[in-house]
Design a protein around this motif. Structure first.
Motif, mmCIF file in Angstrom:
data_model
loop_
_atom_site.group_PDB
_atom_site.id
_atom_site.type_symbol
_atom_site.label_atom_id
_atom_site.label_comp_id
_atom_site.label_asym_id
_atom_site.label_seq_id
_atom_site.Cartn_x
_atom_site.Cartn_y
_atom_site.Cartn_z
ATOM 1 N N TYR A 62 0.872 -1.161 0.000
ATOM 2 C CA TYR A 62 0.000 0.000 0.000
ATOM 3 C C TYR A 62 0.919 1.224 0.000
ATOM 4 O O TYR A 62 1.957 1.227 0.658
ATOM 5 C CB TYR A 62 -0.874 0.040 1.253
ATOM 6 N N PHE A 67 1.192 5.661 0.220
ATOM 7 C CA PHE A 67 0.524 6.850 0.744
ATOM 8 C C PHE A 67 1.378 8.093 0.494
ATOM 9 O O PHE A 67 2.608 8.016 0.434
ATOM 10 C CB PHE A 67 0.320 6.721 2.266
ATOM 11 N N LYS A 106 -4.018 7.797 -1.214
ATOM 12 C CA LYS A 106 -3.498 6.456 -0.944
ATOM 13 C C LYS A 106 -3.779 5.545 -2.113
ATOM 14 O O LYS A 106 -4.765 5.724 -2.844
ATOM 15 C CB LYS A 106 -4.128 5.887 0.324
ATOM 16 N N THR A 142 3.620 0.464 3.096
ATOM 17 C CA THR A 142 3.466 -0.633 4.026
ATOM 18 C C THR A 142 3.105 -1.877 3.244
ATOM 19 O O THR A 142 2.500 -1.783 2.171
ATOM 20 C CB THR A 142 2.395 -0.351 5.097
ATOM 21 N N GLY A 196 -4.426 0.264 5.895
ATOM 22 C CA GLY A 196 -3.086 0.783 6.083
ATOM 23 C C GLY A 196 -3.010 2.222 6.521
ATOM 24 O O GLY A 196 -1.988 2.677 7.014
#
Lengths: 114, 112
Positions: free
Chosen positions: A32, A34, A49, A94, B99
């Motif tokens: 993921y 961001f 995101k 992540t 997340g």
């Protein structure tokens, strides 16, 4: 393990010009991604995101980013910046499903000049 | 809606003194909680995270400790501060399974 590299520590740009803040990540698994913004002496605010789906992600304040898996990049763009966009910008990654243990880049200072 | 509160906002402490920074989250249950540190001119370093009451994971060896006495309360502590503990400390929370992190306003610690 994941890592993030923000390629520019400072980006000066004139008001109403376009800007791109570059971010590359390293990971052997799905991730993921961001982008956060930080104004002086404040916490971080999420701009946008990427979790899955469309690789072009639109966020707040007119920002967008494109996930490029082959180049392991997630560059942030805005077609026309304002003075108020002056801030620190952080890219973070992540592992998919690894909730919240974000690895942050070193940050890019966007300086918008009149 | 969910909110996160962090205090104190600013703290100046002498070397060797104790530290306690507190963070509380409202409007959600069973959040994951995090403490990050941001040193001057550097990115954010994850210090501790917690997935439940009394469950603390430390990411880096250091002079600090964390505790989670209640579901939505997260405390960062030190018995004796070092000069190198100076920085901007950020508490954050996330919903399990996602997340995205939500950050507090931060606490600026200066150790003299």
């Amino acid at each position: 393990a994941q890592s993030v590299t923000q390629l520019d520590s400072q980006v000066p740009v004139f008001e109403e010009a376009p800007v791109e803040l570059r971010c590359n990540y390293s990971s052997s698994v799905s991730v993921y991604l961001f982008w956060y913004v930080q104004y002086p002496n404040q916490g971080l605010q999420l701009l946008l995101k990427y979790l899955s789906g469309s690789t072009l992600v639109k966020g707040i304040n007119g920002f967008e980013a494109e996930f490029n898996k082959s180049q392991t990049s997630f560059h942030l763009r805005k077609p026309s910046v304002h003075i108020s966009d002056t801030a620190e910008y952080f890219c973070a990654v992540t592992r998919s499903g690894n909730t919240g243990k974000l690895i942050f880049g070193q940050g890019t200072t966007l300086q918008v000049k009149p | 809606s969910q909110t996160i509160h962090q205090w104190p906002a600013t703290l100046v402490q002498p070397v060797g003194s104790p530290l306690s920074l507190e963070c509380t989250v409202e409007g959600t249950s069973n959040p994951n909680l995090y403490w990050y540190r941001q040193a001057a001119g550097r990115g954010l370093q994850l210090l501790f995270y917690s997935v439940g009451i009394g469950q603390i994971s430390s990411e880096v060896p250091q002079n600090l400790s964390a505790s989670r006495p209640q579901d939505r309360q997260f405390i960062l502590s030190s018995k004796k501060l070092l000069l190198s503990d100076s920085g901007f400390y950020l508490c954050a929370w996330s919903v399990r399974g996602y997340g995205e992190l939500f950050f507090g306003e931060g606490s600026r610690l200066t150790v003299l």
